[in-house]
Design a protein around this motif. Structure first.
Motif, PDB file in Angstrom:
ATOM      1  N   VAL A 252       8.179 -30.300  38.102  1.00 50.11           N
ATOM      2  CA  VAL A 252       8.038 -29.740  39.445  1.00 50.11           C
ATOM      3  C   VAL A 252       8.599 -28.322  39.498  1.00 50.11           C
ATOM      4  CG1 VAL A 252       8.718 -29.977  41.858  1.00 50.11           C
ATOM      5  CG2 VAL A 252       8.022 -31.987  40.561  1.00 50.11           C
ATOM      6  N   THR A 253       9.736 -28.109  38.829  1.00 52.42           N
ATOM      7  CA  THR A 253      10.346 -26.782  38.815  1.00 52.42           C
ATOM      8  C   THR A 253       9.418 -25.746  38.196  1.00 52.42           C
ATOM      9  OG1 THR A 253      12.557 -27.767  38.654  1.00 52.42           O
ATOM     10  CG2 THR A 253      12.335 -25.450  38.015  1.00 52.42           C
ATOM     11  N   VAL A 254       8.734 -26.130  37.135  1.00 52.54           N
ATOM     12  CA  VAL A 254       7.915 -25.173  36.389  1.00 52.54           C
ATOM     13  C   VAL A 254       6.498 -25.056  36.947  1.00 52.54           C
ATOM     14  CG1 VAL A 254       6.911 -24.663  34.120  1.00 52.54           C
ATOM     15  CG2 VAL A 254       9.260 -25.523  34.284  1.00 52.54           C
ATOM     16  N   PHE A 255       5.906 -26.166  37.376  1.00 56.14           N
ATOM     17  CA  PHE A 255       4.472 -26.169  37.661  1.00 56.14           C
ATOM     18  C   PHE A 255       4.089 -26.283  39.137  1.00 56.14           C
ATOM     19  CE2 PHE A 255       4.738 -27.948  33.282  1.00 56.14           C
ATOM     20  CZ  PHE A 255       4.050 -26.937  32.629  1.00 56.14           C
ATOM     21  N   GLN A 256       5.035 -26.528  40.051  1.00 58.28           N
ATOM     22  CA  GLN A 256       4.639 -26.729  41.440  1.00 58.28           C
ATOM     23  C   GLN A 256       3.943 -25.496  42.028  1.00 58.28           C
ATOM     24  OE1 GLN A 256       5.218 -29.711  43.923  1.00 58.28           O
ATOM     25  NE2 GLN A 256       3.416 -28.423  44.229  1.00 58.28           N
ATOM     26  N   VAL A 257       4.436 -24.306  41.692  1.00 55.99           N
ATOM     27  CA  VAL A 257       3.807 -23.092  42.222  1.00 55.99           C
ATOM     28  C   VAL A 257       2.360 -22.986  41.738  1.00 55.99           C
ATOM     29  CG1 VAL A 257       3.880 -20.572  42.235  1.00 55.99           C
ATOM     30  CG2 VAL A 257       6.001 -21.881  42.436  1.00 55.99           C
ATOM     31  N   ARG A 258       2.118 -23.308  40.466  1.00 55.45           N
ATOM     32  CA  ARG A 258       0.748 -23.263  39.950  1.00 55.45           C
ATOM     33  C   ARG A 258      -0.138 -24.299  40.634  1.00 55.45           C
ATOM     34  NH1 ARG A 258       1.623 -22.757  33.347  1.00 55.45           N
ATOM     35  NH2 ARG A 258       3.141 -21.057  33.416  1.00 55.45           N
ATOM     36  N   ALA A 259       0.461 -25.429  41.032  1.00 57.43           N
ATOM     37  CA  ALA A 259      -0.327 -26.518  41.609  1.00 57.43           C
ATOM     38  C   ALA A 259      -0.914 -26.162  42.959  1.00 57.43           C
ATOM     39  CB  ALA A 259       0.535 -27.782  41.733  1.00 57.43           C
ATOM     40  N   VAL A 260      -0.352 -25.161  43.632  1.00 57.15           N
ATOM     41  CA  VAL A 260      -0.862 -24.816  44.970  1.00 57.15           C
ATOM     42  C   VAL A 260      -1.907 -23.709  44.933  1.00 57.15           C
ATOM     43  CG1 VAL A 260       1.345 -25.463  45.995  1.00 57.15           C
ATOM     44  CG2 VAL A 260       0.892 -23.058  45.496  1.00 57.15           C
ATOM     45  N   ARG A 261      -2.133 -23.120  43.776  1.00 59.37           N
ATOM     46  CA  ARG A 261      -3.116 -22.046  43.696  1.00 59.37           C
ATOM     47  C   ARG A 261      -4.508 -22.575  44.043  1.00 59.37           C
ATOM     48  NH1 ARG A 261      -1.010 -19.350  37.971  1.00 59.37           N
ATOM     49  NH2 ARG A 261       0.949 -18.485  38.820  1.00 59.37           N
ATOM     50  N   GLY A 262      -5.180 -21.894  44.913  1.00 62.01           N
ATOM     51  CA  GLY A 262      -6.507 -22.329  45.333  1.00 62.01           C
ATOM     52  C   GLY A 262      -6.494 -23.321  46.477  1.00 62.01           C
ATOM     53  N   VAL A 263      -5.291 -23.755  46.892  1.00 59.14           N
ATOM     54  CA  VAL A 263      -5.206 -24.687  48.014  1.00 59.14           C
ATOM     55  C   VAL A 263      -5.093 -23.870  49.292  1.00 59.14           C
ATOM     56  CG1 VAL A 263      -3.963 -26.636  49.025  1.00 59.14           C
ATOM     57  CG2 VAL A 263      -4.055 -26.377  46.542  1.00 59.14           C
ATOM     58  N   THR A 264      -6.228 -23.544  49.865  1.00 60.45           N
ATOM     59  CA  THR A 264      -6.269 -22.763  51.100  1.00 60.45           C
ATOM     60  C   THR A 264      -7.216 -23.441  52.076  1.00 60.45           C
ATOM     61  OG1 THR A 264      -8.046 -21.377  50.219  1.00 60.45           O
ATOM     62  CG2 THR A 264      -5.783 -20.579  49.942  1.00 60.45           C
ATOM     63  N   GLY A 265      -6.794 -23.542  53.311  1.00 64.34           N
ATOM     64  CA  GLY A 265      -7.651 -24.106  54.335  1.00 64.34           C
ATOM     65  C   GLY A 265      -7.805 -25.602  54.220  1.00 64.34           C
ATOM     66  N   LEU A 266      -8.530 -26.154  55.164  1.00 66.51           N
ATOM     67  CA  LEU A 266      -8.712 -27.594  55.263  1.00 66.51           C
ATOM     68  C   LEU A 266      -9.491 -28.155  54.078  1.00 66.51           C
ATOM     69  CD1 LEU A 266      -8.816 -29.706  58.171  1.00 66.51           C
ATOM     70  CD2 LEU A 266     -11.063 -29.694  57.147  1.00 66.51           C
ATOM     71  N   VAL A 267     -10.532 -27.454  53.659  1.00 61.74           N
ATOM     72  CA  VAL A 267     -11.371 -27.950  52.562  1.00 61.74           C
ATOM     73  C   VAL A 267     -10.566 -28.022  51.260  1.00 61.74           C
ATOM     74  CG1 VAL A 267     -13.402 -27.480  51.158  1.00 61.74           C
ATOM     75  CG2 VAL A 267     -13.493 -27.131  53.627  1.00 61.74           C
ATOM     76  N   GLY A 268      -9.834 -26.959  50.950  1.00 64.83           N
ATOM     77  CA  GLY A 268      -9.045 -26.959  49.725  1.00 64.83           C
ATOM     78  C   GLY A 268      -7.959 -28.013  49.739  1.00 64.83           C
ATOM     79  N   ALA A 269      -7.332 -28.225  50.902  1.00 60.93           N
ATOM     80  CA  ALA A 269      -6.255 -29.209  50.997  1.00 60.93           C
ATOM     81  C   ALA A 269      -6.775 -30.625  50.801  1.00 60.93           C
ATOM     82  CB  ALA A 269      -5.554 -29.084  52.347  1.00 60.93           C
ATOM     83  N   THR A 270      -7.871 -30.966  51.465  1.00 57.30           N
ATOM     84  CA  THR A 270      -8.395 -32.331  51.333  1.00 57.30           C
ATOM     85  C   THR A 270      -8.967 -32.573  49.942  1.00 57.30           C
ATOM     86  OG1 THR A 270     -10.482 -31.580  52.344  1.00 57.30           O
ATOM     87  CG2 THR A 270      -8.858 -32.593  53.787  1.00 57.30           C
ATOM     88  N   ARG A 271      -9.506 -31.526  49.320  1.00 59.33           N
ATOM     89  CA  ARG A 271     -10.028 -31.684  47.957  1.00 59.33           C
ATOM     90  C   ARG A 271      -8.901 -32.008  46.976  1.00 59.33           C
ATOM     91  NH1 ARG A 271     -11.723 -26.749  46.976  1.00 59.33           N
ATOM     92  NH2 ARG A 271     -13.799 -27.071  47.872  1.00 59.33           N
ATOM     93  N   VAL A 272      -7.795 -31.278  47.072  1.00 67.74           N
ATOM     94  CA  VAL A 272      -6.692 -31.521  46.142  1.00 67.74           C
ATOM     95  C   VAL A 272      -6.040 -32.868  46.410  1.00 67.74           C
ATOM     96  CG1 VAL A 272      -4.780 -30.464  47.450  1.00 67.74           C
ATOM     97  CG2 VAL A 272      -4.769 -30.369  44.966  1.00 67.74           C
ATOM     98  N   MET A 314       2.660 -33.367  42.746  1.00 66.27           N
ATOM     99  CA  MET A 314       2.528 -31.943  43.053  1.00 66.27           C
ATOM    100  C   MET A 314       1.248 -31.667  43.831  1.00 66.27           C
ATOM    101  SD  MET A 314       4.088 -30.011  39.669  1.00 66.27           S
ATOM    102  CE  MET A 314       3.106 -30.910  38.451  1.00 66.27           C
ATOM    103  N   GLY A 315       0.166 -32.344  43.498  1.00 69.76           N
ATOM    104  CA  GLY A 315      -1.077 -32.166  44.239  1.00 69.76           C
ATOM    105  C   GLY A 315      -0.978 -32.678  45.667  1.00 69.76           C
ATOM    106  N   GLN A 316      -0.366 -33.844  45.832  1.00 68.00           N
ATOM    107  CA  GLN A 316      -0.198 -34.395  47.169  1.00 68.00           C
ATOM    108  C   GLN A 316       0.679 -33.490  48.029  1.00 68.00           C
ATOM    109  OE1 GLN A 316       1.294 -38.315  46.351  1.00 68.00           O
ATOM    110  NE2 GLN A 316      -0.735 -39.174  45.946  1.00 68.00           N
ATOM    111  N   SER A 317       1.734 -32.946  47.442  1.00 68.10           N
ATOM    112  CA  SER A 317       2.611 -32.041  48.190  1.00 68.10           C
ATOM    113  C   SER A 317       1.843 -30.805  48.642  1.00 68.10           C
ATOM    114  CB  SER A 317       3.807 -31.626  47.320  1.00 68.10           C
ATOM    115  OG  SER A 317       4.628 -32.731  47.012  1.00 68.10           O
ATOM    116  N   ALA A 318       1.080 -30.204  47.735  1.00 63.63           N
ATOM    117  CA  ALA A 318       0.334 -28.989  48.073  1.00 63.63           C
ATOM    118  C   ALA A 318      -0.649 -29.234  49.206  1.00 63.63           C
ATOM    119  CB  ALA A 318      -0.398 -28.472  46.832  1.00 63.63           C
ATOM    120  N   GLY A 319      -1.416 -30.315  49.124  1.00 61.98           N
ATOM    121  CA  GLY A 319      -2.403 -30.609  50.156  1.00 61.98           C
ATOM    122  C   GLY A 319      -1.772 -30.926  51.499  1.00 61.98           C
ATOM    123  N   SER A 320      -0.705 -31.713  51.492  1.00 63.55           N
ATOM    124  CA  SER A 320      -0.084 -32.107  52.753  1.00 63.55           C
ATOM    125  C   SER A 320       0.611 -30.929  53.428  1.00 63.55           C
ATOM    126  CB  SER A 320       0.911 -33.254  52.521  1.00 63.55           C
ATOM    127  OG  SER A 320       1.989 -32.838  51.700  1.00 63.55           O
TER     128      SER A 320
END
Length: 413
Positions: A252-272, A314-320
């Motif tokens: 999580v320390t190393v990869f969480q920031v990378r996991a949110v890349r591309g997660v923008t808006g409703l469509v990106g959040a629900t997709r992830v 990490m994906g669930q955190s980014a989307g939520s």
């Protein structure tokens, strides 16, 4: 002299909290039983009551942040949390312990909501999820440092060592308050009058928050369920529990920031979220396969499962995170975050009972049920979020915008 950017001050405040909390979480159970003289059953009951109260307090304290200003509210709640931690050192009976636990949990829940509202007021919408990812990475790094400090106290095993840990945690919240006080005031937003139920009247958002709570049932996995699963259902060595914790924290320390890349808006959040649901489904299946295997095979399978689990986390955190802000009205972020944040306290309160029964007692079939529930909640997030966004657009013309109505001005505390 240039001012410190808000993002940096928020990160430093998170670091301060997490170091103190890491030390506290590592040592508190033994302090309460060995030093304060409480039985394990009473400690568990007291903390359950405390977090139940905390889950109810987050919403009204979030509403307070909207009305009185998130910065001042966050500072006061950080000081209240530090005071509660210090009060634990004076506890000598069950009733005082429960009262302090309630104060601690309520202040923590309110502080989380107020800080989210403060972040929303200071950071542009497009940067919030990325900053939350950095804060999550900082949180895990700080918890690791704090756990090391707690380990030193456990090694010493003295009353003075335990008290030093509580002092460190109390001071960490004082430092947090000072850092938050250095932030600029969040922009004032018109606060619309609303009924007594507030955010609970926004049923689509409440459904999204409920589905997120289902996804958050994974929270007790690493700290409680997997240790029991490993020792009771597999032949893997007990020390693997620590190794899996380190693996999760480091990832999580190393990869969480990378996991949110591309997660923008409703469509990106629900997709992830859908993608993370499938990954968590695979993790549950892998964990189930470790039952009854030899030490070497079980260890290898459990490591694979842990890698899949942290990727899903990490994906669930980014989307939520994205949904929690995008679907909240701009003038009531604290209140809405207060409701969304109750998922954490509910999951930590009910999760241990639900998951130990489902996974440790039922075994592999329980893992498959958890996988199915997670996948169903992940896919249900899409239509639930679209319905919430449609309701927001119908009221205000665009997601997250305040509805047109007579309003008062929010004053910063």
């Amino acid at each position: 002299m240039t001012k410190t950017p808000p993002q940096r001050l928020l990160t430093l405040a998170q670091w301060s909290n997490s170091v103190g909390d890491g030390a506290y979480y590592t040592t508190s159970a033994l302090y309460f039983t060995q030093i304060a003289g409480l039985t394990p059953a009473r400690v568990g009951l007291g903390l359950t009551i405390g977090w139940a109260v905390g889950s109810l307090a987050g919403l009204p304290l979030g509403r307070l942040a909207d009305r009185r200003g998130p910065r001042g509210t966050a500072v006061l709640l950080a000081l209240a949390t530090g005071s509660a931690v210090a009060s634990f050192t004076l506890v000598r009976g069950f009733v005082p312990f429960v009262l302090v636990a309630c104060a601690y949990a309520a202040a923590q829940a309110g502080l989380a909501a107020a800080r989210q509202a403060l972040l929303a007021g200071l950071v542009p919408a497009g940067e919030r999820t990325g900053l939350l990812a950095r804060l999550q990475s900082t949180l895990n790094a700080g918890l690791a440092v704090g756990a090391g400090l707690g380990g030193l106290a456990l090694h010493a095993g003295t009353r003075a060592a335990y008290l030093a840990v509580f002092a460190v945690d109390a001071v960490s919240f004082l430092v947090c308050a000072l850092l938050l006080l250095g932030l600029p005031r969040a922009a004032s937003v018109p606060v619309r009058p609303h009924g007594g139920l507030g955010v609970l009247r926004d049923r689509p958002y409440a459904v999204v928050a409920l589905l997120n709570t289902v996804l958050l049932l994974r929270l007790p996995l690493l700290s409680l369920v997997l240790p029991l699963w490993i020792t009771e259902r597999t032949g893997a060595p007990a020390w693997l529990v620590s190794a899996l914790f380190v693996l999760n924290t480091a990832a999580v320390t190393v990869f969480q920031v990378r996991a949110v890349r591309g997660v923008t808006g409703l469509v990106g959040a629900t997709r992830v979220l859908r993608r993370a649901g499938w990954v968590m489904c695979a993790a549950c299946a892998v964990f189930a396969l470790s039952a009854g295997t030899s030490a070497r095979v079980a260890a290898g399978v459990l490591v694979v499962g842990a890698v899949l689990q942290v990727a899903a986390e990490m994906g669930q955190s980014a989307g939520s995170w994205q949904l929690s802000f995008d679907l909240a009205p701009a003038d009531r972020v604290g209140e809405y975050q207060g409701l969304f944040g109750t998922g954490v306290t509910v999951a930590r309160t009910l999760g241990p009972l639900v998951l130990t029964t489902l996974l440790v007692e039922w075994g592999p079939p329980g893992w498959l049920l958890l996988a199915g529930a997670t996948l169903a909640a992940s896919y249900a997030m899409g239509p639930a979020a679209r319905r919430a966004a449609a309701g927001r657009e119908g009221d205000a013309g665009e997601p997250g915008a305040p509805r047109s109505a007579p309003a008062t001005r929010r004053s910063e505390a």
